[in-house]
Design a protein around this motif. Sequence first.
Motif, mmCIF file in Angstrom:
data_model
loop_
_atom_site.group_PDB
_atom_site.id
_atom_site.type_symbol
_atom_site.label_atom_id
_atom_site.label_comp_id
_atom_site.label_asym_id
_atom_site.label_seq_id
_atom_site.Cartn_x
_atom_site.Cartn_y
_atom_site.Cartn_z
ATOM 1 N N PRO A 54 -2.384 10.030 4.190
ATOM 2 C CA PRO A 54 -2.576 11.389 3.676
ATOM 3 C C PRO A 54 -1.341 12.287 3.814
ATOM 4 C CG PRO A 54 -3.721 11.117 5.764
ATOM 5 C CD PRO A 54 -3.225 9.756 5.368
ATOM 6 N N ASN A 76 -1.201 5.271 -1.268
ATOM 7 C CA ASN A 76 -2.610 5.626 -1.398
ATOM 8 C C ASN A 76 -2.869 6.825 -0.495
ATOM 9 O OD1 ASN A 76 -5.395 5.827 -1.264
ATOM 10 N ND2 ASN A 76 -5.705 3.602 -1.354
ATOM 11 N N GLY A 77 -3.317 7.930 -1.107
ATOM 12 C CA GLY A 77 -3.520 9.147 -0.339
ATOM 13 C C GLY A 77 -4.579 9.011 0.729
ATOM 14 N N ASN A 78 -5.552 8.126 0.539
ATOM 15 C CA ASN A 78 -6.594 7.924 1.552
ATOM 16 C C ASN A 78 -6.045 7.209 2.778
ATOM 17 O OD1 ASN A 78 -8.541 9.154 -0.086
ATOM 18 N ND2 ASN A 78 -9.017 7.222 -1.126
ATOM 19 N N GLU A 79 -5.143 6.249 2.539
ATOM 20 C CA GLU A 79 -4.562 5.502 3.646
ATOM 21 C C GLU A 79 -3.456 6.292 4.334
ATOM 22 O OE1 GLU A 79 -5.184 2.562 4.996
ATOM 23 O OE2 GLU A 79 -6.814 1.911 3.688
ATOM 24 N N ASP A 102 0.820 -1.206 0.000
ATOM 25 C CA ASP A 102 0.000 0.000 0.000
ATOM 26 C C ASP A 102 0.857 1.261 0.000
ATOM 27 O OD1 ASP A 102 -2.529 -1.403 0.230
ATOM 28 O OD2 ASP A 102 -1.891 -1.897 2.264
#
Length: 472
Positions: A59, A54-57, A37
């Motif tokens: 930030p 992943n920017g959501n995981e 990830d």
Amino acid sequence: MLSRKYSIEKRPTFGDVSAFEGLAPEAVMQLAMAGGDITLVLDDKGRILDASANGNEFPVFEQWIGQEWFDTVTVESQTKLMEMLASARKGQVQHWRHVNHIGDEGDLPVAYVVINTGDNGRLIAIGRSMREEAALQQRLLQAQQALERDYMRLRQNQARYRLLLEKSPEAVLVVEHENYRIREANPAAHRLLGEKKGSLVGSKLLPLFAAGERESLIELMGSAMASDTVSPRVARLREGETEISVTASGFRQQGARWLLLHLAPTQSDPVAVDGPISDVVAAMPDAFVLTDDDMRIVAGNVAFAELIGAASIDQVRGKSIGDFVGRPGIDLELIRGQLGKSGFASNVMTVVGEQEDGGGEPVELSAVQTEGGNPHVGFVLRPVGRRLRDLPPTAHDLPRSVEQLTELVGRMSLKDIVRESTDLIERLCIEAALTYTSDNRASAAEILGLSRQSLYSKLNRYGFANSVAKPD
């Protein structure tokens, strides 16, 4: 959760490595990105040169570029990073290690593996988010803690149940309905039935009684499973002529049917005597009830059964009168005190059927205690609800007094108003206690938790010294 089984250690390598020769940098980059990830490109000192995530995981991962990898994790995770970097520099095969990144909203759990890319001194750290695993662990921990709390409550309830069963003076049996086998029996039951302690558990119930009584007991227990209002039965034991009263109630637990039996020695009904006394007591409009010295109901008339809502007096025989009359811990204790002092209690205001909200039918109670080796107490109860509703309002009406107090605002200090309020409440409580006890000052002092001298002093203070009071 990621563990050593996800490591490439002890896994066979590809037989043909030619497929990986000449891979374009874009392909290598995609492989590194697909492996986890988050992917970090590090120098041999552990400085983050580049990153992809992943920017959501993650930030804040872009802020890590240019920082030391150690500075992005918690203190307890830094030792693991040092070990992984040292192993990667030596070209050793690694397994996944769990570290925690510092995040704005808490730690970010990640499992990393570090790969040495060759002679250029570059290292690639591939990480897999463990947020879901951490959430599962948290839920598992919460479920385990909930189970432990439930288990502790169960143990505490079992301990209380065992203590109540052991200490109860009333003989109690818990019986299986299917085969009438005794599963629980307290010491009082063993004493009443003349059995050795512990011998009743596991034995059959019916053989304890005379053969002619068993059909009646089976009928009683069957009725108890179908109805909550079953009158007690008198049954004779198998040895001698001893008779006991058996009360049964049924319940279900874990798909099985059980019976709770209360046993009590039969007592002759002192009210049921020949002559006019029996007729007068049975027909009198006021409720009459007779108890033993422990305040357990022995006999009563129809008016008492109707007053407490019982089908018959047999339904409540053996139970404490405190279950039906008075406020817990107040009225009966007051009556006991008056009976112990003078042998009688007269015109005590109390209630029947008190509810959780404090309601109930107001009654006026008088009681007298017999003398001798086997004392009994006779109670006469008279409903006074209508009489109370017809009484005129008192001169000391609380809302009017409160209004008078609020009018003092601006004319007196708050300290003085509070003192006046305290005096008002104290005076009203004394008035209520005197009214409740029919002006019996000794009983009023007992209700208020005061000594007689303190009560007399307060009576003088509030101008009640000349009020008519019944002798103490």
